[in-house]
Design an enzyme around this catalytic site. Structure first.
Site, PDB file in Angstrom:
ATOM      1  N   LEU A 185      -8.967   3.579   0.206  1.00 51.24           N
ATOM      2  CA  LEU A 185      -7.885   4.406  -0.317  1.00 51.24           C
ATOM      3  C   LEU A 185      -7.328   3.779  -1.605  1.00 51.24           C
ATOM      4  O   LEU A 185      -7.133   4.452  -2.612  1.00 51.24           O
ATOM      5  CB  LEU A 185      -6.785   4.508   0.754  1.00 51.24           C
ATOM      6  CG  LEU A 185      -5.519   5.290   0.445  1.00 51.24           C
ATOM      7  CD1 LEU A 185      -5.826   6.758   0.200  1.00 51.24           C
ATOM      8  CD2 LEU A 185      -4.522   5.178   1.620  1.00 51.24           C
ATOM      9  N   THR A 186      -7.135   2.454  -1.576  1.00 50.15           N
ATOM     10  CA  THR A 186      -6.407   1.752  -2.647  1.00 50.15           C
ATOM     11  C   THR A 186      -7.196   1.722  -3.963  1.00 50.15           C
ATOM     12  O   THR A 186      -8.417   1.583  -3.973  1.00 50.15           O
ATOM     13  CB  THR A 186      -6.111   0.305  -2.190  1.00 50.15           C
ATOM     14  OG1 THR A 186      -5.423   0.372  -0.937  1.00 50.15           O
ATOM     15  CG2 THR A 186      -5.259  -0.443  -3.196  1.00 50.15           C
ATOM     16  N   GLU A 187      -6.423   1.830  -5.055  1.00 46.51           N
ATOM     17  CA  GLU A 187      -6.993   1.722  -6.409  1.00 46.51           C
ATOM     18  C   GLU A 187      -6.103   0.795  -7.233  1.00 46.51           C
ATOM     19  O   GLU A 187      -4.962   0.520  -6.830  1.00 46.51           O
ATOM     20  CB  GLU A 187      -7.023   3.103  -7.071  1.00 46.51           C
ATOM     21  CG  GLU A 187      -7.900   4.080  -6.326  1.00 46.51           C
ATOM     22  CD  GLU A 187      -8.019   5.412  -7.050  1.00 46.51           C
ATOM     23  OE1 GLU A 187      -7.355   5.606  -8.090  1.00 46.51           O
ATOM     24  OE2 GLU A 187      -8.801   6.247  -6.556  1.00 46.51           O
ATOM     25  N   GLY A 201       4.730 -30.001  13.454  1.00 45.98           N
ATOM     26  CA  GLY A 201       5.053 -31.015  12.447  1.00 45.98           C
ATOM     27  C   GLY A 201       3.974 -31.075  11.367  1.00 45.98           C
ATOM     28  O   GLY A 201       3.361 -30.047  11.036  1.00 45.98           O
ATOM     29  N   GLY A 202       3.713 -32.274  10.858  1.00 46.89           N
ATOM     30  CA  GLY A 202       2.741 -32.454   9.771  1.00 46.89           C
ATOM     31  C   GLY A 202       1.359 -31.959  10.141  1.00 46.89           C
ATOM     32  O   GLY A 202       0.621 -31.425   9.299  1.00 46.89           O
ATOM     33  N   ARG A 229       3.392 -34.192  22.758  1.00 47.16           N
ATOM     34  CA  ARG A 229       3.828 -35.000  21.616  1.00 47.16           C
ATOM     35  C   ARG A 229       5.147 -35.697  21.958  1.00 47.16           C
ATOM     36  O   ARG A 229       6.160 -35.039  22.225  1.00 47.16           O
ATOM     37  CB  ARG A 229       4.017 -34.088  20.393  1.00 47.16           C
ATOM     38  CG  ARG A 229       4.604 -34.774  19.192  1.00 47.16           C
ATOM     39  CD  ARG A 229       3.650 -35.781  18.589  1.00 47.16           C
ATOM     40  NE  ARG A 229       4.182 -36.334  17.351  1.00 47.16           N
ATOM     41  CZ  ARG A 229       3.655 -37.379  16.735  1.00 47.16           C
ATOM     42  NH1 ARG A 229       2.598 -37.994  17.252  1.00 47.16           N
ATOM     43  NH2 ARG A 229       4.181 -37.831  15.620  1.00 47.16           N
ATOM     44  N   GLU A 256      -2.432  -2.003   5.298  1.00 46.05           N
ATOM     45  CA  GLU A 256      -2.175  -0.811   6.129  1.00 46.05           C
ATOM     46  C   GLU A 256      -0.781  -0.240   5.823  1.00 46.05           C
ATOM     47  O   GLU A 256      -0.129   0.340   6.693  1.00 46.05           O
ATOM     48  CB  GLU A 256      -2.342  -1.113   7.617  1.00 46.05           C
ATOM     49  CG  GLU A 256      -3.699  -1.756   7.906  1.00 46.05           C
ATOM     50  CD  GLU A 256      -4.435  -1.165   9.068  1.00 46.05           C
ATOM     51  OE1 GLU A 256      -3.980  -0.166   9.652  1.00 46.05           O
ATOM     52  OE2 GLU A 256      -5.516  -1.704   9.370  1.00 46.05           O
ATOM     53  N   THR A 305     -11.724  -3.714   2.712  1.00 48.65           N
ATOM     54  CA  THR A 305     -12.178  -4.601   3.790  1.00 48.65           C
ATOM     55  C   THR A 305     -13.535  -4.099   4.286  1.00 48.65           C
ATOM     56  O   THR A 305     -13.701  -2.890   4.501  1.00 48.65           O
ATOM     57  CB  THR A 305     -11.156  -4.605   4.944  1.00 48.65           C
ATOM     58  OG1 THR A 305      -9.882  -4.990   4.426  1.00 48.65           O
ATOM     59  CG2 THR A 305     -11.578  -5.554   6.062  1.00 48.65           C
TER      60      THR A 305
HETATM   61  C1  LIG Z   1      -6.888  -8.495   2.197  1.00 44.16           C
HETATM   62  C2  LIG Z   1      -6.612  -7.058   1.906  1.00 44.16           C
HETATM   63  C3  LIG Z   1      -7.327  -6.075   2.573  1.00 44.16           C
HETATM   64  C4  LIG Z   1      -7.110  -4.720   2.291  1.00 44.16           C
HETATM   65  N1  LIG Z   1      -7.902  -3.767   2.892  1.00 44.16           N
HETATM   66  C5  LIG Z   1      -7.815  -2.489   2.461  1.00 44.16           C
HETATM   67  C6  LIG Z   1      -8.768  -1.510   2.900  1.00 44.16           C
HETATM   68  O1  LIG Z   1      -9.661  -1.783   3.714  1.00 44.16           O
HETATM   69  N2  LIG Z   1      -8.691  -0.255   2.376  1.00 44.16           N
HETATM   70  C7  LIG Z   1      -7.736   0.096   1.449  1.00 44.16           C
HETATM   71  O2  LIG Z   1      -7.716   1.243   1.023  1.00 44.16           O
HETATM   72  N3  LIG Z   1      -6.809  -0.804   1.040  1.00 44.16           N
HETATM   73  C8  LIG Z   1      -6.841  -2.075   1.502  1.00 44.16           C
HETATM   74  N4  LIG Z   1      -5.928  -3.020   1.047  1.00 44.16           N
HETATM   75  C9  LIG Z   1      -4.873  -2.588   0.133  1.00 44.16           C
HETATM   76  C10 LIG Z   1      -3.478  -2.634   0.743  1.00 44.16           C
HETATM   77  O3  LIG Z   1      -3.318  -1.609   1.677  1.00 44.16           O
HETATM   78  C11 LIG Z   1      -2.468  -2.584  -0.425  1.00 44.16           C
HETATM   79  O4  LIG Z   1      -2.526  -3.837  -1.070  1.00 44.16           O
HETATM   80  C12 LIG Z   1      -1.069  -2.264   0.026  1.00 44.16           C
HETATM   81  O5  LIG Z   1      -0.975  -0.943   0.499  1.00 44.16           O
HETATM   82  C13 LIG Z   1      -0.029  -2.467  -1.092  1.00 44.16           C
HETATM   83  O6  LIG Z   1      -0.429  -1.898  -2.289  1.00 44.16           O
HETATM   84  P1  LIG Z   1      -0.348  -2.782  -3.637  1.00 44.16           P
HETATM   85  O7  LIG Z   1      -1.055  -4.062  -3.381  1.00 44.16           O
HETATM   86  O8  LIG Z   1      -0.824  -1.954  -4.755  1.00 44.16           O
HETATM   87  O9  LIG Z   1       1.178  -3.121  -3.819  1.00 44.16           O
HETATM   88  P2  LIG Z   1       2.274  -2.203  -4.562  1.00 44.16           P
HETATM   89  O10 LIG Z   1       2.225  -0.824  -4.038  1.00 44.16           O
HETATM   90  O11 LIG Z   1       2.147  -2.398  -6.027  1.00 44.16           O
HETATM   91  O12 LIG Z   1       3.615  -2.863  -4.054  1.00 44.16           O
HETATM   92  C14 LIG Z   1       4.210  -4.002  -4.644  1.00 44.16           C
HETATM   93  C15 LIG Z   1       5.556  -4.215  -3.945  1.00 44.16           C
HETATM   94  O13 LIG Z   1       6.429  -3.094  -4.204  1.00 44.16           O
HETATM   95  C16 LIG Z   1       6.881  -2.552  -2.979  1.00 44.16           C
HETATM   96  N5  LIG Z   1       7.055  -1.098  -3.133  1.00 44.16           N
HETATM   97  C17 LIG Z   1       6.207  -0.210  -3.671  1.00 44.16           C
HETATM   98  N6  LIG Z   1       6.704   1.028  -3.596  1.00 44.16           N
HETATM   99  C18 LIG Z   1       7.912   0.923  -2.987  1.00 44.16           C
HETATM  100  C19 LIG Z   1       8.930   1.862  -2.620  1.00 44.16           C
HETATM  101  N7  LIG Z   1       8.790   3.159  -2.829  1.00 44.16           N
HETATM  102  N8  LIG Z   1      10.025   1.390  -2.002  1.00 44.16           N
HETATM  103  C20 LIG Z   1      10.174   0.079  -1.755  1.00 44.16           C
HETATM  104  N9  LIG Z   1       9.243  -0.850  -2.069  1.00 44.16           N
HETATM  105  C21 LIG Z   1       8.132  -0.426  -2.678  1.00 44.16           C
HETATM  106  C22 LIG Z   1       5.788  -2.897  -1.969  1.00 44.16           C
HETATM  107  O14 LIG Z   1       6.260  -2.822  -0.647  1.00 44.16           O
HETATM  108  C23 LIG Z   1       5.429  -4.312  -2.415  1.00 44.16           C
HETATM  109  O15 LIG Z   1       6.357  -5.210  -1.906  1.00 44.16           O
HETATM  110  C24 LIG Z   1      -6.114  -4.363   1.351  1.00 44.16           C
HETATM  111  C25 LIG Z   1      -5.385  -5.350   0.680  1.00 44.16           C
HETATM  112  C26 LIG Z   1      -5.629  -6.676   0.928  1.00 44.16           C
HETATM  113  C27 LIG Z   1      -4.878  -7.715   0.145  1.00 44.16           C
END
Ligand SMILES: Cc1cc2nc3c(=O)[nH]c(=O)nc-3n(C[C@H](O)[C@H](O)[C@H](O)COP(=O)(O)OP(=O)(O)OC[C@H]3O[C@@H](n4cnc5c(N)ncnc54)[C@H](O)[C@@H]3O)c2cc1C
Length: 397
Positions: free
Chosen positions: A127-129, A354-355, A271, A378, A160
């Site tokens: 989903l993510t871009e 601890g350490g 410990r 998620e 993932t």
């Molecule tokens: C190890 C790993 C595995 C992943 N696996 C998958 C996967 O399998 N498939 C997939 O599609 N994605 C995956 N992701 C992506 C993941 O779901 C996103 O990183 C996550 O949803 C956050 O998006 P972002 O990193 O762009 O952060 P951003 O959206 O840029 O957020 C940055 C900060 O702003 C906050 N924020 C943003 N909008 C708001 C709002 N409206 N109100 C309050 N706070 C806000 C966020 O909570 C965060 O603290 C993975 C990411 C990682 C690191």
């Protein structure tokens, strides 16, 4: 909302079987996997052979037919042993496989769901871009109509299982302007399709056994049979998948918390400082008590939510608006509290050690690095609170 729940003898037997399997097969490889940052191909293959990649899928589609409760039992036990293995199973099952069960045509189920549930094919969810994280409807990977099919172009990140997956459930924009409501479509893409390649894989703080991959789509030609659910309904597909994923993430967190608490108990009783086991000091006892309280509460929350999802069944067309809203709120509550309680529990467990807890290669040190992502992926916990608050404001408590 039903709140009564108990495990059947079959579910208890399944828990015992997977616990023994993970202790025997997975536990011995985890430290080396973490250190070498490699995908655990051998243990994943053995888990696939056991049917552990299709636990909630009905037997008629190649799964073990144990529902979401059975699936959470698996992830709880796996969470006690290793978070990376849990994330690999979770991405495949909750996010890749379950949408096929919920939205697939019979033909799509035979082609993609059955091999996924049998563990013959590994799945991922994309989903993510780069420009679309929390704002997950703002997708820029475009799906342009091309005859009766589509041409997909764009870049996805943080997938993932992205490097190893045979099939990826991938969201693309059929109409960028419409966004989440009508502008996103779910596609089933197989590795090896011309123009569909794996880009860079991230180096991470934790979850060293998982790949977190970029996927590149360069004019990938996709037939209409690869559209999951209706055109423009991909955001729905993704959110339904995440409701499953958020509860199963709670189960994996529950396992991780129990491991941290158990290790802390053993350590504190052995410990000695100032002439006494540190477990004799009230400050340490209170840390252990806090862990136990959170574990107790989370266990109830996870299995109630999973049992409710089982009661609803996998077919979204049969859910009322109220049932769907309740399910989504429950999943957000579980995900948010589970990940925060897991972070707090593991942080306190490290403190009890601890350490030694800070020394590279100890289970607590690894857990501390692995757990942090649960508050982010998620859907971040800020977004879970947005989901919960929005539902509260619309229909009250
Ligand atoms: C190890 C790993 C595995 C992943 N696996 C998958 C996967 O399998 N498939 C997939 O599609 N994605 C995956 N992701 C992506 C993941 O779901 C996103 O990183 C996550 O949803 C956050 O998006 P972002 O990193 O762009 O952060 P951003 O959206 O840029 O957020 C940055 C900060 O702003 C906050 N924020 C943003 N909008 C708001 C709002 N409206 N109100 C309050 N706070 C806000 C966020 O909570 C965060 O603290 C993975 C990411 C990682 C690191």
């Amino acid at each position: 909302m039903p709140i009564e729940f108990s495990f059947s003898p079959d579910q208890e037997a399944f828990r015992e079987a997977v616990r023994a399997f993970f202790d025997r097969e997975v536990r011995p490889v985890v430290a080396a996997m973490d250190e070498s940052e490699t995908f655990p191909t051998d243990t994943v293959r053995r888990m696939r052979d056991e049917g552990y990649f299709g636990v909630p899928v009905p037997e008629e589609y190649g799964g073990l037919g144990l529902g979401k409760v059975g699936y959470c039992l698996l992830l709880e036990e796996l969470g006690k042993v290793d978070a990376s293995h849990g994330a690999i199973v979770g991405a495949h099952t909750s996010l890749g496989t379950m949408p096929l069960l919920s939205y697939g045509t019979e033909e799509q189920k035979r082609r993609w769901l059955v091999p996924a549930a049998k563990g013959e094919k590994l799945l991922a969810f994309s989903l993510t871009e780069p420009g679309s994280g929390s704002d997950s409807g703002a997708i820029h990977t475009v799906a342009e109509k091309d005859g009766d099919g589509w041409t997909l172009t764009g870049t996805k990140i943080y997938v993932t299982n992205g490097r190893e997956a045979d099939t990826v459930l991938l969201m693309a924009a059929n109409d960028v302007k419409k966004g989440a409501s009508g502008g996103v479509t779910a596609f089933l893409l197989d590795k090896g399709m011309p123009g569909f390649t794996v880009g860079r894989c991230e180096k991470k703080m934790g979850l060293h056994g998982t790949s977190t991959a970029e996927l590149i789509l360069d004019h990938v030609k996709v037939g209409p049979e690869r559209v999951l659910h209706e055109v423009g309904k991909g955001f729905h597909v993704a959110m339904t998948a995440l409701d499953v994923g958020r509860v199963s993430l709670g189960a994996a967190s529950l396992g991780g918390m129990q491991a941290a608490c158990t290790e802390s108990l053993t350590f504190a009783q052995n410990r000695t400082q100032f002439g006494l086991p540190i477990s004799e000091y009230e400050v340490i006892q209170f840390k252990l008590a806090d862990m136990a309280m959170k574990i107790h509460a989370l266990r109830l929350m996870v299995y109630q939510a999973a049992a409710n999802q089982d009661r609803l069944g996998p077919d979204p067309s049969k859910w009322t608006r109220l049932e769907r809203a309740t399910k989504t709120r429950e999943a957000a509550v579980v995900k948010c509290l589970a990940s925060e309680w897991a972070s707090e529990t593991i942080d306190e467990a490290l403190q009890v050690h601890g350490g030694l807890g800070y020394i590279r290669g100890t289970p607590i040190e690894r857990a501390y690095r692995d757990v942090r992502i649960s508050e982010i992926f998620e859907g971040t916990n800020e977004i879970q609170r947005v989901v919960i608050a929005r539902d509260l404001l619309s229909r009250g408590l």
